[in-house]
Design a protein around this motif. Structure first.
Motif, short mmCIF file in Angstrom:
data_model
loop_
_atom_site.label_atom_id
_atom_site.label_comp_id
_atom_site.label_asym_id
_atom_site.label_seq_id
_atom_site.Cartn_x
_atom_site.Cartn_y
_atom_site.Cartn_z
N ALA A 177 0.55 4.48 -2.59
CA ALA A 177 0.63 5.64 -2.13
C ALA A 177 1.78 6.63 -2.71
CB ALA A 177 0.88 5.84 -0.56
N THR A 187 0.83 -1.25 -0.06
CA THR A 187 -0.04 0.04 0.00
C THR A 187 0.87 1.20 0.17
OG1 THR A 187 -0.09 0.02 2.51
CG2 THR A 187 -1.75 -1.13 1.19
N CYS A 216 -3.27 9.49 4.66
CA CYS A 216 -4.10 8.64 4.39
C CYS A 216 -3.35 7.19 4.40
CB CYS A 216 -4.99 8.77 3.25
SG CYS A 216 -5.80 10.36 3.11
N GLU A 217 -2.29 7.27 3.74
CA GLU A 217 -1.67 5.64 3.80
C GLU A 217 -1.11 5.38 5.20
OE1 GLU A 217 0.68 2.45 3.70
OE2 GLU A 217 -0.89 3.10 2.38
N GLY A 256 -3.13 6.06 7.70
CA GLY A 256 -4.14 5.48 8.69
C GLY A 256 -4.20 4.01 8.14
N ILE A 257 -4.22 3.78 6.84
CA ILE A 257 -4.17 2.49 6.06
C ILE A 257 -3.27 1.58 6.81
CG2 ILE A 257 -4.21 1.05 4.16
CD1 ILE A 257 -5.30 3.55 2.53
N LEU A 274 -1.20 14.99 2.40
CA LEU A 274 -2.48 14.27 2.71
C LEU A 274 -2.57 12.77 2.12
CD1 LEU A 274 -5.13 17.18 2.23
CD2 LEU A 274 -4.01 16.34 4.32
N THR A 275 -2.08 12.53 1.16
CA THR A 275 -1.98 11.26 0.54
C THR A 275 -1.29 10.32 1.38
OG1 THR A 275 -2.03 12.29 -1.67
CG2 THR A 275 -1.19 9.94 -1.60
N TRP A 276 -0.18 10.88 1.68
CA TRP A 276 0.87 9.94 2.74
C TRP A 276 0.03 9.70 4.22
CZ3 TRP A 276 3.97 6.26 2.00
CH2 TRP A 276 4.90 6.43 0.61
#
Length: 204
Positions: free
Chosen positions: A56, A52, A75-76, A78-79, A71-73
């Motif tokens: 990302a 994942t 979100c990553e 959190g995943i 923000l992309t990282w």
């Protein structure tokens, strides 16, 4: 007149007893090592986190602003936390151990503080608009957490943490434009490599 043969069973008795005692001591030592270390570190979960993270990194590289990239990282992150929590619980449950045992608690106590500091620094840098050092900080603090938590785990875990720390240190002194590559190499490549080794040697 023929001499009587030595009694083999009598002479081999102490040797057999000595071997038996050594086996017992070895078993006790290994049991104590297992009881004193946190072995529910998820190997396959680490591989999934690495995959994942590479996804990302691909998405983040296409963003038009540093904020969208960050923000992309986030979100990553959190995943990855969700994957780590689920896979750690699953491995501990399959092994019949508890995440809240002594070794498990010590692992969390060592792992959590550097991640908390990293989250605070990220919020601060978002407020000031200075995000250039975030890739190096994330890698360095994550590696610190893995080393300190890994002191209560299997030996390969602190080694992985040291690799993150070295990569983060290098990233701090490199151009901001290289940050995505460093994050992909650390959270992607290191997780896949070390996760595969853990899964193969330490039961998933």
């Amino acid at each position: 007149m023929a001499l009587p043969e030595p009694n083999r069973s009598r002479s081999s008795g102490p040797l057999a007893l000595d071997d038996h005692a050594r086996d017992n001591l070895r078993f006790i030592r290994e049991a104590m090592e297992r009881a004193g270390s946190f072995t529910a570190v998820p190997g396959w979960g680490g591989v999934a986190m690495g995959i994942t993270a590479l996804g990302a990194a691909t998405i983040a590289s296409r963003q038009g602003s540093p904020l969208a990239w960050l923000l992309t990282w986030i979100c990553e992150a959190g995943i990855a936390i969700a994957i780590a929590a689920w896979s750690t619980y699953s491995k501990a449950h399959a092994a019949g151990t508890s995440l809240f045992s002594g070794p498990g608690r010590r692992f969390v106590y060592g792992f959590a503080p550097p991640l908390f500091v990293g989250a605070l620094l990220t919020v601060l840098q978002l407020r000031t608009g200075s995000v250039g050092a975030i890739p190096g900080e994330w890698l360095l603090l994550y590696g610190t957490g893995v080393v300190t938590g890994g002191a209560f785990s299997i030996r390969i875990v602190p080694l992985m943490g040291l690799c993150f720390m070295v990569l983060g240190t290098v990233a701090l002194f490199c151009p901001w434009s290289w940050g995505n590559i460093f994050l992909a190499a650390g959270f992607g490549g290191f997780h896949i490599i070390f996760g595969a080794v853990i899964a193969r040697k330490y039961g998933g």
